[in-house]
Structures are given as structure tokens and as C-alpha cells.
Enzyme design. Structure first.
Site, PDB file in Angstrom:
ATOM      1  N   ARG A 127      31.751 -75.245  11.914  1.00 17.11           N
ATOM      2  CA  ARG A 127      30.767 -74.334  12.517  1.00 17.11           C
ATOM      3  C   ARG A 127      29.332 -74.800  12.267  1.00 17.11           C
ATOM      4  O   ARG A 127      28.958 -75.159  11.167  1.00 17.11           O
ATOM      5  CB  ARG A 127      30.929 -72.926  11.957  1.00 17.11           C
ATOM      6  CG  ARG A 127      29.784 -72.008  12.415  1.00 17.11           C
ATOM      7  CD  ARG A 127      30.002 -70.570  12.126  1.00 17.11           C
ATOM      8  NE  ARG A 127      30.426 -70.321  10.781  1.00 17.11           N
ATOM      9  CZ  ARG A 127      30.964 -69.168  10.388  1.00 17.11           C
ATOM     10  NH1 ARG A 127      31.151 -68.209  11.251  1.00 17.11           N
ATOM     11  NH2 ARG A 127      31.301 -69.001   9.142  1.00 17.11           N
ATOM     12  N   ARG A 175      35.337 -66.260  -0.259  1.00 14.04           N
ATOM     13  CA  ARG A 175      35.240 -65.286   0.846  1.00 14.04           C
ATOM     14  C   ARG A 175      36.641 -64.908   1.349  1.00 14.04           C
ATOM     15  O   ARG A 175      36.905 -63.749   1.667  1.00 14.04           O
ATOM     16  CB  ARG A 175      34.402 -65.862   1.992  1.00 14.04           C
ATOM     17  CG  ARG A 175      32.910 -65.826   1.686  1.00 14.04           C
ATOM     18  CD  ARG A 175      32.120 -66.784   2.575  1.00 14.04           C
ATOM     19  NE  ARG A 175      32.211 -66.509   3.982  1.00 14.04           N
ATOM     20  CZ  ARG A 175      31.960 -67.405   4.942  1.00 14.04           C
ATOM     21  NH1 ARG A 175      31.587 -68.636   4.616  1.00 14.04           N
ATOM     22  NH2 ARG A 175      32.075 -67.073   6.195  1.00 14.04           N
TER      23      ARG A 175
HETATM   24  P1  AP5 Z   1      32.966 -67.062  14.305  1.00  7.40           P
HETATM   25  O1  AP5 Z   1      33.045 -66.311  15.599  1.00  7.40           O
HETATM   26  O2  AP5 Z   1      31.630 -67.428  13.785  1.00  7.40           O
HETATM   27  O3  AP5 Z   1      33.848 -66.285  13.188  1.00  7.40           O
HETATM   28  P2  AP5 Z   1      33.557 -64.980  12.370  1.00  7.40           P
HETATM   29  O4  AP5 Z   1      34.825 -64.200  12.276  1.00  7.40           O
HETATM   30  O5  AP5 Z   1      32.361 -64.265  12.923  1.00  7.40           O
HETATM   31  O6  AP5 Z   1      33.285 -65.654  10.958  1.00  7.40           O
HETATM   32  P3  AP5 Z   1      32.214 -65.431   9.817  1.00  7.40           P
HETATM   33  O7  AP5 Z   1      32.433 -66.567   8.867  1.00  7.40           O
HETATM   34  O8  AP5 Z   1      30.839 -65.247  10.382  1.00  7.40           O
HETATM   35  O9  AP5 Z   1      32.699 -64.117   9.188  1.00  7.40           O
HETATM   36  P4  AP5 Z   1      32.369 -63.603   7.816  1.00  7.40           P
HETATM   37  O10 AP5 Z   1      33.011 -62.263   7.908  1.00  7.40           O
HETATM   38  O11 AP5 Z   1      32.755 -64.423   6.666  1.00  7.40           O
HETATM   39  O12 AP5 Z   1      30.770 -63.670   7.777  1.00  7.40           O
HETATM   40  P5  AP5 Z   1      29.641 -62.555   7.845  1.00  7.40           P
HETATM   41  O13 AP5 Z   1      28.479 -63.160   8.483  1.00  7.40           O
HETATM   42  O14 AP5 Z   1      30.167 -61.263   8.351  1.00  7.40           O
HETATM   43  O15 AP5 Z   1      33.871 -68.368  14.453  1.00  7.40           O
HETATM   44  C1  AP5 Z   1      33.930 -69.317  13.413  1.00  7.40           C
HETATM   45  C2  AP5 Z   1      33.936 -70.726  14.034  1.00  7.40           C
HETATM   46  O16 AP5 Z   1      35.128 -70.890  14.804  1.00  7.40           O
HETATM   47  C3  AP5 Z   1      32.754 -70.981  14.997  1.00  7.40           C
HETATM   48  O17 AP5 Z   1      32.340 -72.318  14.888  1.00  7.40           O
HETATM   49  C4  AP5 Z   1      33.364 -70.727  16.395  1.00  7.40           C
HETATM   50  O18 AP5 Z   1      32.717 -71.526  17.369  1.00  7.40           O
HETATM   51  C5  AP5 Z   1      34.813 -71.152  16.171  1.00  7.40           C
HETATM   52  N1  AP5 Z   1      35.779 -70.396  16.969  1.00  7.40           N
HETATM   53  C6  AP5 Z   1      35.752 -69.068  17.286  1.00  7.40           C
HETATM   54  N2  AP5 Z   1      36.840 -68.745  18.019  1.00  7.40           N
HETATM   55  C7  AP5 Z   1      37.577 -69.884  18.151  1.00  7.40           C
HETATM   56  C8  AP5 Z   1      38.804 -70.197  18.804  1.00  7.40           C
HETATM   57  N3  AP5 Z   1      39.519 -69.260  19.464  1.00  7.40           N
HETATM   58  N4  AP5 Z   1      39.262 -71.466  18.718  1.00  7.40           N
HETATM   59  C9  AP5 Z   1      38.571 -72.438  18.046  1.00  7.40           C
HETATM   60  N5  AP5 Z   1      37.380 -72.203  17.437  1.00  7.40           N
HETATM   61  C10 AP5 Z   1      36.894 -70.941  17.489  1.00  7.40           C
HETATM   62  O19 AP5 Z   1      29.360 -62.318   6.282  1.00  7.40           O
HETATM   63  C11 AP5 Z   1      28.717 -63.287   5.474  1.00  7.40           C
HETATM   64  C12 AP5 Z   1      28.456 -62.692   4.091  1.00  7.40           C
HETATM   65  O20 AP5 Z   1      27.569 -61.559   4.205  1.00  7.40           O
HETATM   66  C13 AP5 Z   1      29.685 -62.140   3.362  1.00  7.40           C
HETATM   67  O21 AP5 Z   1      30.380 -63.141   2.645  1.00  7.40           O
HETATM   68  C14 AP5 Z   1      29.037 -61.101   2.427  1.00  7.40           C
HETATM   69  O22 AP5 Z   1      28.438 -61.728   1.298  1.00  7.40           O
HETATM   70  C15 AP5 Z   1      27.937 -60.524   3.299  1.00  7.40           C
HETATM   71  N6  AP5 Z   1      28.384 -59.355   4.075  1.00  7.40           N
HETATM   72  C16 AP5 Z   1      28.498 -59.270   5.433  1.00  7.40           C
HETATM   73  N7  AP5 Z   1      28.917 -58.064   5.789  1.00  7.40           N
HETATM   74  C17 AP5 Z   1      29.078 -57.355   4.644  1.00  7.40           C
HETATM   75  C18 AP5 Z   1      29.519 -56.028   4.385  1.00  7.40           C
HETATM   76  N8  AP5 Z   1      29.888 -55.185   5.365  1.00  7.40           N
HETATM   77  N9  AP5 Z   1      29.565 -55.640   3.079  1.00  7.40           N
HETATM   78  C19 AP5 Z   1      29.186 -56.460   2.072  1.00  7.40           C
HETATM   79  N10 AP5 Z   1      28.785 -57.723   2.265  1.00  7.40           N
HETATM   80  C20 AP5 Z   1      28.731 -58.168   3.555  1.00  7.40           C
END
Ligand code: AP5
Length: 219
Positions: A127, A175
Site C-alpha cells: 500500500r 494491529r
Molecule cells: P485499504 O482499503 O486501505 O484497507 P483498510 O481495510 O482500509 O486497511 P487499513 O490498514 O487502513 O485499516 P486499519 O483498520 O488498520 O487502519 P485505520 O486507518 O482504520 O486496502 C489496503 C490495501 O489493499 C490498499 O493498498 C488497497 O489498494 C489494496 N486493496 C484493497 N482491496 C483490494 C482487493 N480487493 N484486492 C487487492 N488489493 C486490494 O487505523 C489506523 C490506526 O488508527 C489504528 O491502528 C489505531 O491505532 C488508530 N485507530 C483508528 N480507528 C480507531 C478506533 N476506532 N479506535 C481506536 N484507535 C483507532
């Protein structure tokens, strides 16, 4: 439409949210994006959040719930919203239920995106995000050089791609562990409420999008 996309890191929540935004003209509310914006601005909240994010742990519930309360009070969410990456544990899910009851906007569906562990790690390692327009691409699944050649709609120049600081191997392992321990229990929580719809989120993005649409139409 008021929905939650539930799934492990890399399961495609952000990618599919973007497609739903275009199709249904409702906002994506991503706590990850809201937190990264606070970190980038260096706000006191951002400084607190950064340490947990860099370590792959959840940011404190009170910080995240405050952000969600503010965001869902904005007028653009009145016609619906897509919650991406929130809630992340049972306390957040219960607080969300209470908030949505208070504003008379109950959830209509929770879609769980199911992806194999090895595929999650592969997707996350490839990514990259554009520093100017925020577009997310994948170096491993796009044609060689395609992501680098595309021009950025904001600058008209090639995308300035960077890797998220929490997308390194050690943080990703943490994570994924946090997801299993704290977020996966929400599957049973929402199943008990009759809101859960699980879909296979592997394969081409457009195939996953079709399965998601079908799941949202199911009653
Ligand atoms: P992508 O669509 O970016 O996946 P995603 O599910 O959004 O993944 P994230 O890593 O962003 O989720 P996350 O939950 O860990 O992160 P967040 O920002 O919420 O896809 C991933 C990759 O795959 C991309 O390159 C895409 O192009 C590719 N892809 C997509 N679909 C595909 C397919 N079908 N085939 C092939 N490739 C594909 O959280 C980050 C941090 O913030 C957390 O660790 C935590 O510290 C904090 N945080 C966020 N929300 C909270 C909360 N509610 N409470 C407490 N802490 C929080």
C-alpha cells in the site's frame, strides 16, 4: 444508508468506502483518517494518538468517541454515513449505539469484510498513499509503474507516494493481534442485533464491490 464496514487492517474498508461514497453520495467517516489528520496538524489530541498508532495499539476510546460525536453532528451525515474503522471494540460499539439512539439515526447494516491473513499482510506491504490527494494505491496489485505514472488530480504532477508509518512488519503484526482480540468480538455483537452481513473480500476490487452491494440490498 447508515452502515459500518468491519474488517481487519488491509481488508479493503477504505477502498470500498470510497466506492460507496461515489455511488451513494454519503460521507465516509474513517477514525483512522481523522486521527492521521490530527497527527499531521500536531494538535494535542494528535500528539496523544500518535504514540498508540505507531505501536499498532488502539487510541483511547474517549479521544475517538469525541471525534465521532463531532463528526456525526455535521450536516453532511444527515443523509447517511459509512463508518470505516469504527467501532473497534465493545465499549465503542455500545457508545455508538447510545449516540445513534440519541440522534435518531440507528445503524442499518454492518458488513464484515473477510480476507485471509496472508493476503492482508501482502496488501498492506504494497500500500502507498499520495501525500497530496490521499489516493491509496497498491504497488503489488497494480500494473508495474502504473501507480507512479498516474497524475495527481490536486497537483497535476505524478503522485507523491509514501508508505504509512504503521505499515511496517512489527506494527502490522500488532494491529492484526489487536483486531483479533478487541474488534472481532463485534461480529457476534452485531450478529445478535441482526445487523451483520459477512462477505468474501478477496479477489478484484470490482468483484468485492458487487458482493458488498448485494449484501447491502439483502434484508
Ligand atoms: P485499504 O482499503 O486501505 O484497507 P483498510 O481495510 O482500509 O486497511 P487499513 O490498514 O487502513 O485499516 P486499519 O483498520 O488498520 O487502519 P485505520 O486507518 O482504520 O486496502 C489496503 C490495501 O489493499 C490498499 O493498498 C488497497 O489498494 C489494496 N486493496 C484493497 N482491496 C483490494 C482487493 N480487493 N484486492 C487487492 N488489493 C486490494 O487505523 C489506523 C490506526 O488508527 C489504528 O491502528 C489505531 O491505532 C488508530 N485507530 C483508528 N480507528 C480507531 C478506533 N476506532 N479506535 C481506536 N484507535 C483507532
Amino acid at each position: 444508508m447508515r452502515i459500518v464496514l468491519l474488517g481487519a487492517p488491509g481488508s479493503g474498508k477504505g477502498t470500498q468506502s470510497q466506492r460507496l461514497v461515489e455511488r451513494h453520495r454519503i460521507p465516509q467517516v474513517s477514525t483512522g483518517d481523522l486521527l492521521r489528520a490530527a497527527v499531521a496538524k500536531g494538535t494535542p489530541l494528535g500528539v496523544k494518538a500518535k504514540e498508540a498508532m505507531d505501536a499498532g495499539r488502539l487510541v483511547a476510546d474517549d479521544i475517538v468517541l469525541g471525534m465521532i460525536r463531532e463528526r456525526l453532528a455535521e450536516p453532511d451525515t444527515r443523509g447517511g454515513f459509512i463508518l470505516d474503522g469504527f467501532p473497534r471494540n465493545l465499549a465503542q460499539a455500545r457508545a455508538l449505539d447510545a449516540l445513534l439512539r440519541e440522534i435518531g439515526q440507528p445503524l442499518e447494516a454492518v458488513v464484515q469484510l473477510e480476507v485471509d491473513y496472508a493476503e492482508l499482510s501482502r496488501r498492506i506491504s504494497g500500500r502507498r498513499t499520495c501525500a497530496d490527494c490521499g489516493r491509496v494505491v497498491n504497488l503489488l496489485t497494480s500494473a508495474p509503474g502504473e501507480a507512479e505514472r498516474e497524475s495527481c488530480p490536486k497537483t497535476g504532477k505524478p503522485h507523491r507516494l509514501f508508505q504509512r508509518p504503521d505499515d511496517n512488519e512489527a506494527t502490522v503484526a500488532e494491529r492484526l493481534k489487536v483486531y483479533e482480540q478487541q474488534t472481532r468480538p463485534l461480529v457476534d455483537y452485531y450478529r445478535a442485533q441482526g445487523l451483520l452481513r459477512a462477505i468474501d473480500a478477496e479477489g478484484p476490487v470490482t468483484d468485492v464491490e458487487q458482493r458488498l452491494q448485494a449484501a447491502l440490498q439483502r434484508r
